[in-house]
Design an enzyme around this catalytic site. Structure first.
Site, PDB file in Angstrom:
ATOM      1  N   ASP A  68       0.844  -1.207   0.000  1.00  0.00           N
ATOM      2  CA  ASP A  68       0.000   0.000   0.000  1.00  0.00           C
ATOM      3  C   ASP A  68       0.872   1.248   0.000  1.00  0.00           C
ATOM      4  OD1 ASP A  68       0.970  -0.216   2.591  1.00  0.00           O
ATOM      5  OD2 ASP A  68      -0.982  -0.451   3.546  1.00  0.00           O
ATOM      6  N   ASN A 139      -7.237  -1.732  14.399  1.00  0.00           N
ATOM      7  CA  ASN A 139      -8.659  -1.916  14.076  1.00  0.00           C
ATOM      8  C   ASN A 139      -8.870  -3.134  13.176  1.00  0.00           C
ATOM      9  OD1 ASN A 139      -7.595  -1.067  11.681  1.00  0.00           O
ATOM     10  ND2 ASN A 139      -8.903   0.737  11.440  1.00  0.00           N
ATOM     11  N   HIS A 141      -7.272  -3.705  10.329  1.00  0.00           N
ATOM     12  CA  HIS A 141      -7.088  -3.473   8.888  1.00  0.00           C
ATOM     13  C   HIS A 141      -5.919  -4.297   8.341  1.00  0.00           C
ATOM     14  CE1 HIS A 141      -4.215   0.303   9.215  1.00  0.00           C
ATOM     15  NE2 HIS A 141      -3.570  -0.807   9.443  1.00  0.00           N
ATOM     16  N   GLU A 146      -9.538  -0.819   5.517  1.00  0.00           N
ATOM     17  CA  GLU A 146     -10.074  -0.523   6.848  1.00  0.00           C
ATOM     18  C   GLU A 146     -11.351  -1.333   7.068  1.00  0.00           C
ATOM     19  OE1 GLU A 146      -8.138   1.100   8.665  1.00  0.00           O
ATOM     20  OE2 GLU A 146      -7.197   2.799   7.637  1.00  0.00           O
TER      21      GLU A 146
HETATM   22  P1  PGA Z   1       2.483  -1.260  12.494  1.00  0.00           P
HETATM   23  O1  PGA Z   1       1.326  -1.200  11.413  1.00  0.00           O
HETATM   24  O2  PGA Z   1       3.436  -2.306  12.026  1.00  0.00           O
HETATM   25  O3  PGA Z   1       3.101   0.109  12.438  1.00  0.00           O
HETATM   26  O4  PGA Z   1       1.842  -1.594  13.784  1.00  0.00           O
HETATM   27  C1  PGA Z   1       0.664  -2.366  11.056  1.00  0.00           C
HETATM   28  C2  PGA Z   1      -0.578  -2.005  10.281  1.00  0.00           C
HETATM   29  O5  PGA Z   1      -1.217  -0.982  10.617  1.00  0.00           O
HETATM   30  O6  PGA Z   1      -0.933  -2.730   9.359  1.00  0.00           O
END
Ligand code: PGA
Length: 245
Positions: A68, A139, A141, A146
């Site tokens: 992404d 959350n 995602h 999301e």
């Molecule tokens: P993080 O992000 O590795 O910074 O916790 C993971 C995500 O939000 O997919």
């Protein structure tokens, strides 16, 4: 089927994940990898760079697709995921520049549909994703899919959840966090032949446990992984602490 592997800490989890990538590359040097950004994969990328330098692990024939990207955000912006993947991994291994594919956060609004369709076409031309690694948001995602994202969604522009933007705020240091992202869709992700979910730290314990216990539902994108035949969750003890067994 969803398998779970637990390392003692984030570094140990990173080594376990590096082992999956190494096996994928040894089985098929031309493996197609999809890779995430975020805090979680840093130990994994450190370990892959070490194995490249010290043990000859080669990415020379592989292809890498980023999961992404923020939009709009210039590719050279310090917070762009393109820059992150280069700085953390790709500038330090032998992947050919032409085999690194990334969604263009600098694309004009009118070009997004074309950019996303071209990304899907490049994935298809590469033969699809062999091994996709990703983290899980607080959350639930996956990438920038999301809660509520469609399970058959393809690569597209999406609105970021407030929680996602709030967590990114510190990295952007006062500058406004983009309101949108470009992301592989859940349909794109779930077509990968193998998926590795990496989660570390106590902050992820609740969402990991929920994703592994809840019925698969678009309201919790990570729960949809349970419908995939080959998913491996690689956790540290802290992130695994609430899993029901
Ligand atoms: P993080 O992000 O590795 O910074 O916790 C993971 C995500 O939000 O997919």
């Amino acid at each position: 089927m969803n398998r779970i592997q637990i390392g003692a800490d984030a570094d140990a989890a990173g080594r376990l994940a590096a082992g999956v990538v190494e096996r994928a590359l040894r089985e098929r040097p031309a493996a197609v990898l999809a890779l995430p950004t975020g805090a979680t994969p840093r130990p994994l990328y450190r370990e892959l760079v070490r194995r490249h330098r010290e043990q000859g692990l080669s990415f020379a024939a592989a292809a890498v697709f980023g999961l992404d990207e923020y939009w709009p955000l210039a590719p050279e912006h310090p917070q762009s995921f393109r820059r992150f993947l280069r700085a953390e991994l790709l500038d330090h291994v032998d992947l050919a520049a032409a085999r690194f594919h990334m969604l263009d956060g600098g694309a004009a609004a009118g070009a997004l549909e074309r950019v996303c369709a071209a990304y899907e076409a490049a994935l298809a031309a590469a033969g699809g994703i062999d091994t996709l690694l990703l983290g899980i948001g607080l959350n639930g995602h996956l990438g920038f899919n999301e809660p509520g994202a469609p399970r058959r969604g393809r690569t597209r522009v999406v609105e970021l959840a407030e929680l996602t933007r709030a967590r990114a705020a510190a990295d952007f240091g006062g500058e406004e966090v983009p309101r949108h992202g470009l992301t592989m869709g859940l349909g794109t992700i779930l077509e990968a032949r193998r998926i590795v979910v990496l989660a570390t730290g106590a902050g992820k314990a609740d969402i990991v446990a929920l994703a592994l216990a809840a019925a698969p539902d678009e309201a919790l994108p990570a729960s949809l992984l349970r419908e995939h035949a080959a998913v491996e969750w690689i956790l540290d003890r802290a992130a695994a602490a609430r899993i029901e067994r």
